[in-house]
Design a protein around this motif. Structure first.
Motif, short mmCIF file in Angstrom:
data_model
loop_
_atom_site.label_atom_id
_atom_site.label_comp_id
_atom_site.label_asym_id
_atom_site.label_seq_id
_atom_site.Cartn_x
_atom_site.Cartn_y
_atom_site.Cartn_z
N LYS A 294 0.84 -1.20 0.00
CA LYS A 294 0.00 0.00 0.00
C LYS A 294 0.87 1.24 0.00
N GLY A 295 1.96 1.21 0.77
CA GLY A 295 2.87 2.35 0.81
C GLY A 295 3.49 2.62 -0.55
N LEU A 296 3.88 1.53 -1.23
CA LEU A 296 4.44 1.68 -2.58
C LEU A 296 3.40 2.26 -3.53
N SER A 297 2.18 1.73 -3.46
CA SER A 297 1.12 2.20 -4.37
C SER A 297 0.84 3.68 -4.17
N ASP A 298 0.88 4.13 -2.93
CA ASP A 298 0.64 5.55 -2.65
C ASP A 298 1.70 6.42 -3.34
N ILE A 299 2.96 5.94 -3.32
CA ILE A 299 4.02 6.67 -4.01
C ILE A 299 3.80 6.66 -5.51
N PHE A 300 3.35 5.52 -6.04
CA PHE A 300 3.10 5.43 -7.48
C PHE A 300 2.01 6.40 -7.92
N VAL A 301 1.04 6.62 -7.06
CA VAL A 301 -0.01 7.61 -7.37
C VAL A 301 0.63 8.99 -7.47
N ALA A 302 1.50 9.32 -6.51
CA ALA A 302 2.18 10.62 -6.51
C ALA A 302 3.09 10.78 -7.73
N MET A 303 3.65 9.64 -8.20
CA MET A 303 4.54 9.66 -9.36
C MET A 303 3.79 9.65 -10.68
N GLY A 304 2.46 9.47 -10.61
CA GLY A 304 1.64 9.43 -11.82
C GLY A 304 1.61 8.06 -12.49
N LYS A 305 2.10 7.03 -11.81
CA LYS A 305 2.09 5.68 -12.38
C LYS A 305 0.72 5.02 -12.22
N LEU A 306 0.00 5.37 -11.17
CA LEU A 306 -1.31 4.81 -10.91
C LEU A 306 -2.32 5.93 -10.69
N PRO A 307 -3.56 5.77 -11.17
CA PRO A 307 -4.57 6.80 -10.94
C PRO A 307 -5.07 6.81 -9.50
N SER A 308 -5.01 5.66 -8.85
CA SER A 308 -5.43 5.54 -7.45
C SER A 308 -4.69 4.36 -6.84
N SER A 309 -4.70 4.29 -5.52
CA SER A 309 -3.96 3.25 -4.80
C SER A 309 -4.87 2.07 -4.50
N PRO A 310 -4.70 0.93 -5.21
CA PRO A 310 -5.62 -0.20 -5.04
C PRO A 310 -5.36 -0.98 -3.75
N ASP A 311 -6.33 -1.76 -3.36
CA ASP A 311 -6.18 -2.66 -2.22
C ASP A 311 -5.18 -3.75 -2.60
N PRO A 312 -4.06 -3.92 -1.84
CA PRO A 312 -3.07 -4.94 -2.17
C PRO A 312 -3.65 -6.35 -2.26
N ALA A 313 -4.78 -6.59 -1.60
CA ALA A 313 -5.41 -7.91 -1.66
C ALA A 313 -5.84 -8.27 -3.07
N THR A 314 -5.92 -7.28 -3.97
CA THR A 314 -6.33 -7.55 -5.35
C THR A 314 -5.17 -8.06 -6.20
N TYR A 315 -3.94 -7.91 -5.71
CA TYR A 315 -2.80 -8.37 -6.53
C TYR A 315 -1.74 -9.15 -5.76
N TYR A 316 -1.76 -9.13 -4.41
CA TYR A 316 -0.86 -10.00 -3.63
C TYR A 316 -1.66 -11.18 -3.11
N LEU A 317 -1.27 -12.40 -3.54
CA LEU A 317 -2.03 -13.60 -3.20
C LEU A 317 -1.54 -14.18 -1.87
N SER A 318 -1.84 -13.48 -0.80
CA SER A 318 -1.34 -13.87 0.51
C SER A 318 -1.88 -15.22 0.96
N ASN A 319 -3.13 -15.52 0.63
CA ASN A 319 -3.72 -16.80 1.03
C ASN A 319 -3.01 -17.96 0.33
N LEU A 320 -2.70 -17.78 -0.94
CA LEU A 320 -1.99 -18.82 -1.69
C LEU A 320 -0.60 -19.03 -1.10
N TYR A 321 0.06 -17.94 -0.72
CA TYR A 321 1.39 -18.04 -0.11
C TYR A 321 1.31 -18.78 1.24
N THR A 322 0.33 -18.40 2.04
CA THR A 322 0.18 -19.01 3.37
C THR A 322 -0.17 -20.50 3.26
#
Length: 327
Positions: A294-322
């Motif tokens: 989330k911290g990285l995504s917030d920076i990407f928004v400031a850098m113009g890489k992302l229009p908004s900061s998405p929920d990391p649960a949409t792209y980090y598969l924590s359940n699969l890892y666990t």
């Protein structure tokens, strides 16, 4: 020529298997990208050394890349199943281009450095100065954080985008006043400019801000063949556990894997933070890892890489890892 074009066209139309096919020995082939540095290769080097792929019933086809975004492109084209990205490329899975299946390490190698003749002694001194920066990298992200800490914005400095190798040359030759770059490239710079000034580093913002590198999978692989993805995660967990417990040996193992002199990677583990898989499972469960992304995504928004900061649960598969770690 027309026949050749028809042949190529027909090959492009052949559907790719989710993660390769079974070979004669019963091992499923998976294509895996990496970069030729310690963070990008140490885990895969350990997996190779320990014979973990064969134990998992997998046959890896490893391909070296110069950076993470190129691997994301290869994932999207279907020519790669899995890959490695640094923190600077995390905006790509955050925008839906791939899925993060495992955290690798936390990067602590980035620095904002100033040339001794620039007269810069602190971050505030960057105002109006010419700063070399590889755009969209972890160095660029650190620069964003450092400027904000000093009460400055990108408009207050002269940003000069250039590739990493050019940064080394430009800084050492005095063409720029400062640079946002990382080790071991800084070691190369120090050979010509030993009295450079380090103004900021990743650790200055830890733990509020962290810089995780990650392993990624193409979206179709996750959707169509989660069993193989889980096997790959298990290999990465076991290899990562070994790297965490044998950091010095992991440097020489990675050097042998990359076919470079051991001295080239010596000390690399000192500018990364490794974890055991048990620690990453815990940190994934309590929300810490999602906080990193989330911290990285917030920076990407400031850098113009992302229009908004998405929920990391949409792209980090924590359940699969666990779940892979419990098998």
């Amino acid at each position: 020529m027309r026949t050749l074009r028809l042949l190529v066209a027909s090959l492009l139309l052949v559907p790719l298997a989710a993660c390769g096919a079974e070979d004669d020995a019963g091992g499923k082939t998976v294509t895996f990208g990496y970069t030729a540095d310690f963070a990008g290769a140490a885990t895969l080097a350990a997996a190779d050394k320990l014979g973990l792929w064969k134990k998992a019933g997998l046959k890896p086809e490893l391909k070296v890349f110069t950076n993470g975004p190129l691997q994301i492109q290869a994932l999207g084209a279907g020519s790669l199943d899995f890959g490695y990205i640094g923190p600077g490329a995390t905006w790509l899975p955050a925008s839906g281009k791939a899925k993060i299946i495992a955290v690798n390490m936390l990067g602590q190698a980035d620095r904002i450095i100033a040339a001794p003749k620039s007269g810069i002694t602190d971050l505030a001194g960057l105002r109006g100065k010419k700063i070399a920066v590889p755009e969209g990298t972890s160095g660029d992200m650190l620069l964003q954080l450092a400027l904000k800490k000093a009460g400055l914005t990108a408009k207050d400095v002269q940003r000069v985008p250039m590739d990493p190798s050019t940064v080394v040359t430009a800084f050492a030759s005095g063409q720029v006043d400062a640079a946002a770059i990382w080790y071991p490239l800084i070691d190369t710079i120090k050979k010509r400019t030993p009295d450079l000034v380090e103004l900021s580093k990743n650790a200055d913002f830890f733990p509020a801000m962290s810089f995780p590198s990650s392993f990624v999978a193409r979206n179709e692989a996750v959707k169509d063949d989660p069993a193989t993805v889980s096997k790959v995660i298990k290999v990465l967990q076991q290899a990562g556990d070994w790297v965490n417990g044998h950091t010095a040996e992991a440097e020489t193992t990675a050097a042998a894997f990359l076919k470079v002199p051991p001295a080239q990677l010596k000390g690399s583990s000192a500018v990364t933070k490794t974890f055991t898989s048990a620690e990453l499972i815990e940190l994934s469960g309590d929300g810490t890892v999602n906080g990193w992304f989330k911290g990285l995504s917030d920076i990407f928004v400031a850098m113009g890489k992302l229009p908004s900061s998405p929920d990391p649960a949409t792209y980090y598969l924590s359940n699969l890892y666990t779940n892979a770690g419990s098998k």
